[in-house]
Design a protein around this motif. Structure first.
Motif, PDB file in Angstrom:
ATOM      1  N   CYS A  43      -6.002   1.324   7.086  1.00  0.00           N
ATOM      2  CA  CYS A  43      -5.753   2.531   7.567  1.00  0.00           C
ATOM      3  C   CYS A  43      -5.182   2.625   9.027  1.00  0.00           C
ATOM      4  N   CYS A  62      -5.202   2.460  -1.131  1.00  0.00           N
ATOM      5  CA  CYS A  62      -5.830   1.722  -0.020  1.00  0.00           C
ATOM      6  C   CYS A  62      -6.648   0.327   0.301  1.00  0.00           C
ATOM      7  N   HIS A  98      -0.833   4.261  -0.155  1.00  0.00           N
ATOM      8  CA  HIS A  98      -1.471   5.406   0.151  1.00  0.00           C
ATOM      9  C   HIS A  98      -1.364   6.536   1.477  1.00  0.00           C
ATOM     10  N   ARG A  99      -1.832   7.098   1.669  1.00  0.00           N
ATOM     11  CA  ARG A  99      -1.448   8.092   2.798  1.00  0.00           C
ATOM     12  C   ARG A  99      -1.295   8.415   3.737  1.00  0.00           C
ATOM     13  N   THR A 100      -1.394   7.045   4.800  1.00  0.00           N
ATOM     14  CA  THR A 100      -1.359   6.679   6.279  1.00  0.00           C
ATOM     15  C   THR A 100      -0.191   5.221   5.954  1.00  0.00           C
ATOM     16  N   CYS A 101      -0.139   4.948   5.223  1.00  0.00           N
ATOM     17  CA  CYS A 101       0.720   3.679   4.464  1.00  0.00           C
ATOM     18  C   CYS A 101       2.688   4.373   3.665  1.00  0.00           C
ATOM     19  N   CYS A 131       0.494  -1.071   0.283  1.00  0.00           N
ATOM     20  CA  CYS A 131       0.350  -0.514   0.201  1.00  0.00           C
ATOM     21  C   CYS A 131       1.198   1.689   0.394  1.00  0.00           C
TER      22      CYS A 131
END
Length: 95
Positions: A46, A42, A14-17, A12
């Motif tokens: 998250c 995602c 995406h943002r938090t990863c 992943c």
């Protein structure tokens, strides 16, 4: 999926990863030639990332670091032994 199918590893991004270091995890996994490694969006987990998924085994590893990614390469991808202590507990509750 057929168990003889080649493995694919999804990481992943995406943002938090991404914020938690997924790019370094991806780079570590891309250094091996055992499985096809690619990025994914995602996965809906998250706060648990970086997330690494090994297919067709359908194993979700969570909070993966570059060191843990190396363990995934050595133990799971080469040694064919799933690392139960690193598997996401919500998706693999019997670990």
């Amino acid at each position: 999926m057929d168990s003889s199918a080649p493995r694919q590893v999804l990481v992943c991004q995406h943002r938090t990863c991404a914020k938690d270091g997924a790019a370094q995890v991806l780079a570590t996994l891309q250094q091996q030639n055992i499985a096809n490694v690619s990025i994914c969006g995602c996965l809906g987990l998250c706060g648990s990332g970086p997330i690494v998924v090994v297919l067709p085994d359908n194993i979700y590893y969570w909070h993966v670091t570059p060191k843990k990614a190396q363990a995934i390469i050595e133990m799971h991808l080469i040694g064919n032994v799933e690392i139960r202590s690193m598997m996401h507990p919500r998706l693999h509750p019997n670990n």
